[in-house]
Design a protein around this motif. Structure first.
Motif, mmCIF file in Angstrom:
data_model
loop_
_atom_site.group_PDB
_atom_site.id
_atom_site.type_symbol
_atom_site.label_atom_id
_atom_site.label_comp_id
_atom_site.label_asym_id
_atom_site.label_seq_id
_atom_site.Cartn_x
_atom_site.Cartn_y
_atom_site.Cartn_z
ATOM 1 N N ARG A 62 -10.538 -29.874 -17.282
ATOM 2 C CA ARG A 62 -10.522 -31.051 -18.140
ATOM 3 C C ARG A 62 -9.141 -31.149 -18.756
ATOM 4 O O ARG A 62 -8.654 -30.191 -19.380
ATOM 5 C CB ARG A 62 -11.546 -30.932 -19.263
ATOM 6 C CG ARG A 62 -12.971 -31.218 -18.871
ATOM 7 C CD ARG A 62 -13.849 -31.297 -20.081
ATOM 8 N NE ARG A 62 -15.251 -31.292 -19.702
ATOM 9 C CZ ARG A 62 -16.213 -30.676 -20.359
ATOM 10 N NH1 ARG A 62 -15.930 -30.001 -21.453
ATOM 11 N NH2 ARG A 62 -17.468 -30.724 -19.955
ATOM 12 N N PHE B 64 -7.757 -31.511 -12.787
ATOM 13 C CA PHE B 64 -8.040 -31.647 -14.225
ATOM 14 C C PHE B 64 -8.266 -33.126 -14.525
ATOM 15 O O PHE B 64 -7.335 -33.923 -14.594
ATOM 16 C CB PHE B 64 -6.874 -31.104 -15.061
ATOM 17 C CG PHE B 64 -6.864 -29.617 -15.198
ATOM 18 C CD1 PHE B 64 -7.298 -29.017 -16.376
ATOM 19 C CD2 PHE B 64 -6.477 -28.808 -14.143
ATOM 20 C CE1 PHE B 64 -7.330 -27.625 -16.500
ATOM 21 C CE2 PHE B 64 -6.490 -27.428 -14.259
ATOM 22 C CZ PHE B 64 -6.915 -26.835 -15.447
ATOM 23 N N ARG C 96 -16.764 -22.577 -20.539
ATOM 24 C CA ARG C 96 -15.489 -23.237 -20.835
ATOM 25 C C ARG C 96 -14.442 -22.202 -21.220
ATOM 26 O O ARG C 96 -14.728 -21.269 -21.960
ATOM 27 C CB ARG C 96 -15.651 -24.228 -21.990
ATOM 28 C CG ARG C 96 -16.631 -25.353 -21.696
ATOM 29 C CD ARG C 96 -16.803 -26.272 -22.892
ATOM 30 N NE ARG C 96 -17.617 -25.666 -23.947
ATOM 31 C CZ ARG C 96 -17.197 -25.358 -25.155
ATOM 32 N NH1 ARG C 96 -15.911 -25.535 -25.490
ATOM 33 N NH2 ARG C 96 -18.031 -24.842 -26.049
#
Length: 363
Positions: free
Chosen positions: A256, A361, A326
């Motif tokens: 991300r 990403f 994450r």
């Protein structure tokens, strides 16, 4: 059957047991949620039952199971304790048994997390260094299942699971009256909190559990006899086999972008993974492990961030079946698009996996 339970033996019987085979088995478990169909003491039942079977073959006695362990799932009615407390209790118990004439002490945990497993191995090594003539050996029952693997597992795990086919089968063999299989959905595809695997109502059996327990007991008994004559098994050999053959699938990486970029890591396999180290490079630049924060928000996990710099064999990060975690990349700025990521993942405290690939990403 000869009585093997330490607490039920009289002094004369204990003296005779020590003279025959000075082996003490110490079963370690916990009180942990194992789905709606199993009691919370599953791990201790497994360890204690296995130790009794092994002692019947090798000699020795079996201490009462202790419900004291760490690294438990954050689920209802689970009691998890600090590593220092577990360390102190196990170390003191091994010392006291040595004081009473036992020359071999085997600590068997029915609780699977590898942080606990590595801790128990370290405790035994520490006591051995202080006590001449003592052989202290620690392992988890999953290692005995893993020892028989000769190739990667391509189907559901057979070494260990949590409240699914393996553990439910062991309980059907050891304590069948405590298994409430009808509390599981009458649907093979149904998911249940605390059950990491297909619905055991349709996959577990006492016969499967009995086969595994019998084979594990024979191997544990053989190791107990070997320790008694001074042989030393490699305490990490079975864990290496477990990681090599039990975790064949490579983790999936995606990213991300944005003001707080993150690397997302997914476990596509059927078995839980235990990350014991993490090194990252993005576009050729190494990232400081102290700025990398790992978080797993899945049900049953605490969601507490862990810095990559704090990872280790006894302080790892679990990524269980199908879970995604994450990794916050600190102050790194990444534009949307592909970036070259090199990740070195420590696995199980015994080996590592290097990944070098382009990662997209997205926003």
């Amino acid at each position: 059957m000869t009585e093997l339970r330490y607490e039920r033996l009289h002094p004369a019987e204990l003296r005779a047991a020590v003279e025959r085979a000075p082996i003490a088995f110490v079963p370690v478990g916990t009180l942990e949620f194992h789905g709606e169909h199993l009691p919370v003491g599953v791990d201790s039942f497994e360890a204690h039952g296995l130790c009794l079977r092994a002692a019947a073959l090798a000699g020795g006695v079996v201490l009462p199971p202790v419900y004291l362990a760490s690294g438990c799932l954050d689920l209802p009615f689970t009691l998890s304790f600090e590593l220092d407390l577990v360390h102190a209790w196990v170390g003191a118990t091994v010392e006291r048994l040595a004081d009473r004439g036992f020359s071999v002490v085997i600590v068997v945990t029915g609780h699977g997390p590898l942080d606990l497993n590595h801790l128990l191995k370290r405790v035994c090594a520490e006591v051995e260094q202080r006590r001449s003539g003592l052989s202290a050996y620690a392992l988890c029952w999953l290692e005995l299942n893993a020892a028989r693997l000769t190739e990667p597992e391509s189907d559901e795990p057979t070494c260990v699971d949590h409240a699914a086919r393996v553990e439910t089968s062991w309980m059907l063999a050891l304590e069948p009256e405590l298994v409430q299989i009808d509390r599981l959905a009458d649907d093979p595809q149904a998911a249940h909190v605390g059950v990491y695997g297909p619905n055991p109502r349709f996959t577990a059996s006492a016969e499967f559990g009995e086969r595994q327990i019998g084979a594990a007991a024979e191997l544990l008994a053989a190791r107990a006899r070997a320790l008694l004559v001074g042989e030393r098994p490699d305490p990490l050999a079975d864990l290496r086999t477990f990681v090599e053959y039990g975790w064949p699938e490579r983790p999936i990486l995606r990213g991300r972008a944005g003001p707080e970029p993150q690397l997302l890591v997914t476990n596509p396999g059927r078995a839980s993974r235990y990350l014991s180290a993490l090194r990252l490079e993005v576009d050729g630049s190494p990232l400081d492990p102290s700025i990398l924060l790992l978080v797993n928000d899945s049900v049953g996990e605490t969601g507490t961030p862990l810095r990559a710099s704090e990872l280790g064999a006894e302080n790892g990060f679990y990524l269980r079946r199908g879970q995604e975690a994450r990794i916050a990349l600190g102050g790194v700025v990444l534009a949307p698009g592909p970036h070259r990521v090199r990740a070195e993942l420590g696995l199980g405290g015994v080996t590592s996996l290097a990944m070098d690939e382009d990662v997209e990403f997205g926003l």
